[in-house]
Design a protein around this motif. Structure first.
Motif, PDB file in Angstrom:
ATOM      1  N   ALA A  81      -9.143 -70.813 -70.415  1.00  0.00           N
ATOM      2  CA  ALA A  81      -9.270 -71.834 -68.681  1.00  0.00           C
ATOM      3  C   ALA A  81      -8.780 -72.971 -68.928  1.00  0.00           C
ATOM      4  O   ALA A  81      -8.053 -73.323 -67.898  1.00  0.00           O
ATOM      5  CB  ALA A  81     -11.167 -71.383 -68.423  1.00  0.00           C
ATOM      6  N   LYS A  93      -4.973 -73.073 -68.289  1.00  0.00           N
ATOM      7  CA  LYS A  93      -4.794 -73.326 -67.107  1.00  0.00           C
ATOM      8  C   LYS A  93      -5.005 -73.816 -66.001  1.00  0.00           C
ATOM      9  O   LYS A  93      -4.061 -74.352 -65.038  1.00  0.00           O
ATOM     10  CB  LYS A  93      -5.563 -71.637 -66.681  1.00  0.00           C
ATOM     11  CG  LYS A  93      -4.690 -70.883 -65.791  1.00  0.00           C
ATOM     12  CD  LYS A  93      -5.733 -70.035 -65.035  1.00  0.00           C
ATOM     13  CE  LYS A  93      -5.742 -68.347 -65.411  1.00  0.00           C
ATOM     14  NZ  LYS A  93      -6.640 -67.505 -64.380  1.00  0.00           N
ATOM     15  N   LEU A  94      -5.916 -74.477 -66.217  1.00  0.00           N
ATOM     16  CA  LEU A  94      -6.038 -75.755 -65.331  1.00  0.00           C
ATOM     17  C   LEU A  94      -4.965 -76.750 -65.608  1.00  0.00           C
ATOM     18  O   LEU A  94      -4.077 -77.503 -64.464  1.00  0.00           O
ATOM     19  CB  LEU A  94      -7.301 -76.319 -65.413  1.00  0.00           C
ATOM     20  CG  LEU A  94      -8.165 -75.590 -64.955  1.00  0.00           C
ATOM     21  CD1 LEU A  94      -9.798 -76.788 -65.759  1.00  0.00           C
ATOM     22  CD2 LEU A  94      -8.504 -75.113 -63.416  1.00  0.00           C
ATOM     23  N   GLY A 114      -1.026 -74.092 -67.171  1.00  0.00           N
ATOM     24  CA  GLY A 114      -0.860 -71.974 -67.524  1.00  0.00           C
ATOM     25  C   GLY A 114       0.275 -72.790 -68.833  1.00  0.00           C
ATOM     26  O   GLY A 114       0.507 -73.207 -69.207  1.00  0.00           O
ATOM     27  N   LEU A 165     -12.847 -69.366 -63.164  1.00  0.00           N
ATOM     28  CA  LEU A 165     -11.484 -69.311 -63.567  1.00  0.00           C
ATOM     29  C   LEU A 165     -10.467 -68.106 -63.686  1.00  0.00           C
ATOM     30  O   LEU A 165      -9.182 -68.058 -63.238  1.00  0.00           O
ATOM     31  CB  LEU A 165     -11.265 -69.802 -64.841  1.00  0.00           C
ATOM     32  CG  LEU A 165     -12.044 -71.503 -64.610  1.00  0.00           C
ATOM     33  CD1 LEU A 165     -12.723 -72.439 -65.649  1.00  0.00           C
ATOM     34  CD2 LEU A 165     -11.370 -72.547 -63.695  1.00  0.00           C
ATOM     35  N   PRO A 199      -1.975 -67.679 -62.438  1.00  0.00           N
ATOM     36  CA  PRO A 199      -1.689 -68.552 -64.069  1.00  0.00           C
ATOM     37  C   PRO A 199      -0.953 -69.598 -63.857  1.00  0.00           C
ATOM     38  O   PRO A 199      -0.984 -69.965 -65.424  1.00  0.00           O
ATOM     39  CB  PRO A 199      -0.018 -67.435 -63.592  1.00  0.00           C
ATOM     40  CG  PRO A 199       0.558 -66.719 -62.220  1.00  0.00           C
ATOM     41  CD  PRO A 199      -0.982 -66.748 -61.620  1.00  0.00           C
ATOM     42  N   PHE A 200      -0.354 -70.544 -62.473  1.00  0.00           N
ATOM     43  CA  PHE A 200      -0.927 -72.038 -62.710  1.00  0.00           C
ATOM     44  C   PHE A 200      -1.187 -72.592 -62.293  1.00  0.00           C
ATOM     45  O   PHE A 200      -1.094 -73.760 -62.817  1.00  0.00           O
ATOM     46  CB  PHE A 200       0.481 -72.105 -61.683  1.00  0.00           C
ATOM     47  CG  PHE A 200       2.192 -71.251 -61.989  1.00  0.00           C
ATOM     48  CD1 PHE A 200       2.614 -70.078 -61.726  1.00  0.00           C
ATOM     49  CD2 PHE A 200       2.994 -72.171 -63.434  1.00  0.00           C
ATOM     50  CE1 PHE A 200       4.128 -69.791 -62.205  1.00  0.00           C
ATOM     51  CE2 PHE A 200       4.224 -71.776 -63.379  1.00  0.00           C
ATOM     52  CZ  PHE A 200       4.464 -69.875 -62.897  1.00  0.00           C
ATOM     53  N   GLY A 201      -2.578 -71.847 -62.601  1.00  0.00           N
ATOM     54  CA  GLY A 201      -3.551 -72.911 -62.225  1.00  0.00           C
ATOM     55  C   GLY A 201      -3.890 -72.506 -60.474  1.00  0.00           C
ATOM     56  O   GLY A 201      -5.058 -73.586 -60.875  1.00  0.00           O
TER      57      GLY A 201
END
Lengths: 598, 326
Positions: free
Chosen positions: A365, A368-369, A372, B79, B84-86
């Protein structure tokens, strides 16, 4: 002792290829090996390891959009990736790296590889002939200019940030204050001999890639170096293919560099291509400073001859990766980020609580923030890809037998087991002590800090989260042990060069806990690990050093001195008309001496 | 409206407003009835009042509303809802207004954010009004050195840029607080800043009104009857200032809400993870192009709240001072 031979590199590549095949890939992107050993690249994207290194066209002007200003452009002081982009285009240290390598430096101002004595206490270097300073100095560079450059490192007016770390083993360096260092000798105009009072020849030789070793003409520079601080940077001359625009007196400030506004690099008229391995395709590089990262990135995406100097904001990354793939380069080895947990003060003095924190953390996670899988690789230890010792330290998977390191999605149950082992039978921390978390306030550090805050709360900790500007976070809190900050979740590190000592020693060795400017953020001081690192410092030979430092890395993981989050892939953006070449070293930034226009 | 003087009627038809035909014949309407009669006719003010009441109810019953709507709590991070890129995902049936950059439900956070805005707005305005009225009364009534000192103090405070002061306090007192932890960024400091910066505005207006009112006959009469200064200020003069004070206080509320949003936007207001509209807007700004919902809905909430209070304030002004409305 010689540099790593090509056959050794190929063997490592083959071994790493097998390792990656076993790891597999996910999420639409996959890692693969490249010509540089131990470098995972992302399939389908440009990287420094697969770029065209020759000029597509010669000439033209590159426009660089750069959000943040430089810190220092003086080669004796520069220590910031953005500064390096200009410094390595204008200066020639003794050795430097081609864009597609990080661990095999090429002789630059030196005429050949360094000769290290068998006792590891002397280094001999031949200086290349026919290299001249830019106007107004113009004359040929000699060994005395390189010696003066190294001497400057000890000058308090210059205050080189890494001189003590890498050059203090030179005879007389500890007591030097800017005058000639006894251990730096120039038997003739084209020979340099460095004598050491400790057997650290390998690390000192490796450190000769740093810009401190770029020649500085003493007769021109010493008047500037007498000022406190030195203002040689505002009058600097170049030895590389480019120079900062200046006037007849050599003044750069206000001409080639306007702080906060712009910098202009033009061709160094005294540079000869025959003496250099760089192609220097461009005629001019115009750097515009200022603006917001997101806006600048959008501008570059829609431009022809522009590049973005710093990384791509995560808000633009998706657009770049899905709609402008050919304009995006991903450079592995962009450093790493991790969480510093205070080993000296507070609940995390307890190793089991540190392990609990690590186990509970959802690192997938967190990554990802940050954008990714394109730009992050889950970090399982500290020696990151492109640094010698990466594979020996466990490669992508990390050292085996470390259960809290095996669940990047977080394992609350395992975490609670460690909390119980720490002496809290309920599986939740009930110590009551409030822990302070000081994080950077920009994305993704802010978001990560909130996730980390929740993770700790779920383990029963009473937390207080503060968000600060990055410079304040470091300068006022995390770098100052007496502030007793419990968790610094936004710290990051980039190796100075591809030796693992530059990743581990200053950040985890107990003898480098400083009252200010401290980068041993965990205040780690484990005697066993300290001793292992002190021993590794003196080892010569790339392979032996890689093994020794990998062992230290494993121990750091086994004691959970800190918590690694990610190894960075640096995303870089270029306009449609640019053949940008990124640097595998220096966090993957653009290399102006190799970039060309299409 | 004066409690001791006769009501002034400028036009003959206004007289009807003050009178009401009841069983006992024609009687005078009470001030409250007059006020309600006037404001009822102002549709914009009524809609604004309705919105404000709704907002207050939402703030009070936020947990219940979120529960009834089946939304996740405002601090629940998910989350898996990020791409996939946040990048956050947009409105869906499970998250009607989308999620933020930590997968938290935006509708839930907008609802809870109303608490912060209202608390800061109402408490800040109340404190500023209380201080401003008291100080303005004293300055206008006593005049002389008292007025001079108070007026100069107001000038000094008015010249302090509030946002910069907030930034300074935030920077200096962030991690460990100041004065032994007494001052830390958060709601108390924001309320303090708002009250500190706003009371001079109220005080100036009150001072001006008091200066004109202190020469009136009813004040002279009270003085002649032996009333003390405090009695004259608070029992004779102050009731005549009720209308302008109420109007100004109501206009102070949206200003306070805006200041809170600005301070939170600058990162020195409400601390995460507490939901604050200003902070949500700040977090959403860099990703507006890919997550418009994250910026839009808190922004709309802030806009509508400030607008509602402003329009209500205008309506109150018209209702309490009909002569000025004409």
């Amino acid at each position: 002792m010689r540099w790593l031979r090509p056959i050794g590199a190929l063997a490592l590549v083959a071994a790493f290829g097998l390792l990656l095949a076993a790891c597999g890939s996910s999420g639409g992107s996959s890692s693969s090996t490249s010509s540089e050993s131990s470098v995972p690249t992302v399939a389908g994207f440009k990287s420094p390891t697969n770029e065209k290194l020759s000029c597509v066209t010669k000439g033209g002007t590159l426009n660089v959009l750069q959000e943040n200003d430089f810190e220092h452009l003086d080669p004796g002081i520069a220590y910031y990736s953005t500064d390096y982009m200009v410094v390595f285009a204008t200066q020639r240290p003794l050795y430097s790296n081609k864009p597609n390598t990080a661990s095999e430096p090429t002789a630059d101002m030196a005429a050949g590889p360094p000769e290290i004595s068998s006792n590891n206490e002397e280094i001999k270097i031949k200086i290349r002939e026919g290299v001249h300073f830019s106007p107004p100095v113009n004359r040929e560079v000699t060994s005395e200019d390189v010696a003066y450059a190294i001497d400057r490192g000890a000058n308090p007016n210059v205050a080189n940030p890494y001189f003590q770390s890498y050059f203090s083993a030179i005879e007389g360096a500890e007591k030097a204050t800017g005058g000639p260092i006894p251990g730096v000798k120039t038997p003739n105009k084209h020979e340099l001999v460095i004598k050491l009072d400790q057997p650290q020849g390998q690390i000192v030789a490796d450190a000769l890639v740093l810009p401190l070793t770029a020649a500085v003409p003493k007769e021109y520079a010493e008047k500037f170096d007498k000022n406190k601080p030195s203002n040689y940077g505002s009058y600097q001359v170049a030895t590389g293919p480019y120079m900062l625009k200046n006037n007849a007196e050599g003044k750069v400030l206000g001409i080639g560099y306007i702080p906060g506004k712009s910098a202009t690099l033009i061709r160094n008229p005294n540079w000869k291509a025959s003496t250099d391995y760089r192609p220097a395709c461009l005629n001019e590089i115009n750097i515009k400073i200022g603006g917001t990262g997101t806006v600048l990135a959008e501008q570059v995406l829609n431009s022809t001859n522009d590049v973005l100097a710093e990384g791509v904001p995560s808000s633009v990354l998706k657009t770049a990766a899905t709609q402008h793939k050919e304009q995006l380069e991903l450079s592995p080895g962009g450093g790493m980020h991790y969480i510093g947990v205070n080993n000296k003060v507070g609940p995390f003095k307890n190793e089991d609580l540190r392990k609990a924190f690590w186990a509970a953390l959802n690192k997938e996670a967190l990554n990802k923030l940050a954008g990714g899988k394109l730009v992050t690789i889950n970090a399982t230890h500290w020696i990151y890809p492109t640094i010698s010792g990466f594979e020996q330290a466990g490669g992508l998977k990390g050292p085996s037998g470390v259960d809290y390191n095996e669940h990047p999605e977080g394992d609350q149950k395992l975490a609670e087991e460690y909390v119980k082992k720490a002496g809290y039978p309920s599986g939740k921390y009930t110590g009551g002590e409030q822990i302070s978390i000081v994080a950077a306030n920009g994305p993704p550090a802010k978001e990560r800090a909130e996730v980390i805050n929740e993770t700790l709360k779920n383990l029963g900790f009473n937390t207080k989260l503060s968000l600060e500007e990055t410079a304040t976070m470091y300068g006022k809190y995390c770098n100052v042990p007496k502030e007793e900050i419990t968790v610094c979740p936004s710290v990051g590190w980039i190796a100075d060069f591809a030796d693992a000592q530059t990743v581990l020693n200053i950040t985890f060795n107990g003898k480098y806990i400083n009252a200010t400017g401290n980068v041993n953020w965990s205040q780690a001081n484990n005697p066993e690990i300290n001793a292992a690192m002190d021993k590794a410092v003196t080892i010569s030979g790339r392979s032996a050093r890689a093994t020794a430092w990998a062992e230290a890395d494993k121990k750091i993981v086994e004691h959970a001195l800190a918590i690694p989050i990610e190894w960075d892939n640096q995303p870089n953006l270029e306009g449609t008309g640019v053949n940008g070449v990124g640097q595998l070293w220096n966090i993957g930034s653009w290399d102006y001496a190799w970039t060309s226009l299409k | 409206m004066s409690t001791t003087g006769a009501q002034e009627i400028a036009q003959p038809d206004e007289a009807l407003e003050y009178l009401e035909l009841g069983e006992a014949g024609v009687t005078a309407r009470s001030p409250l009835a007059l006020f309600w009669r006037r404001i009822r006719k102002d549709r914009v003010a009524m809609v604004s009042l309705g919105f404000v009441i709704l907002l207050i109810l939402v703030a009070i019953f936020a947990p219940l509303i979120v529960s009834i709507l089946g939304l996740p709590g405002p601090y629940k991070q998910d989350l898996k809802l990020l791409g996939p890129f946040g990048e956050p995902t947009g409105p869906t049936s499970a998250n009607p207004l989308g999620v933020d950059n930590l997968g938290r439900d935006i509708l839930s956070r907008v609802i809870y954010g109303s608490r912060v805005s209202l608390m800061v707005g109402l408490i800040g305005a109340f404190i500023a009004t209380t201080i401003g009225v008291t100080v303005g009364l004293m300055a206008g009534f006593y005049r002389g050195w008292t007025d001079t000192l108070i007026s100069r103090a107001m000038d000094v405070i008015l010249s302090i840029p509030l946002l910069l002061l907030g930034l300074g306090v935030g920077a200096a007192c962030s991690v460990k607080g100041c004065l032994g932890g007494l001052i830390e960024p958060g709601m108390p400091v924001i309320i303090f800043l708002i009250a500190f910066g706003a009371w001079p505005f109220v005080a100036r207006i009150v001072r001006g009104l008091v200066l004109s009112m202190r020469e009136r006959e009813f004040v002279e009469a009270s003085r002649a009857l032996g009333a003390s200064d405090a009695r004259i200020m608070f029992r004779e003069i102050l009731p005549n200032l009720t209308a302008p004070i109420i109007v100004y206080a109501s206009l102070l509320i949206p200003t306070a809400i805006g200041i809170e949003a600005a301070l939170s936007f600058l990162g020195i207001g409400i601390r995460p993870p507490t939901a604050s509209w200003g902070q949500m807007i700040a977090d959403a700004t860099p990703i507006f192009s890919s997550a418009w919902w994250y910026f839009t809905f808190p922004g709309l909430a802030l806009l509508l709240t400030v607008l509602a209070f402003n329009l209500l304030g205008d309506g109150l002004q018209d209702a309490l001072s009909p002569r000025n409305a004409r």
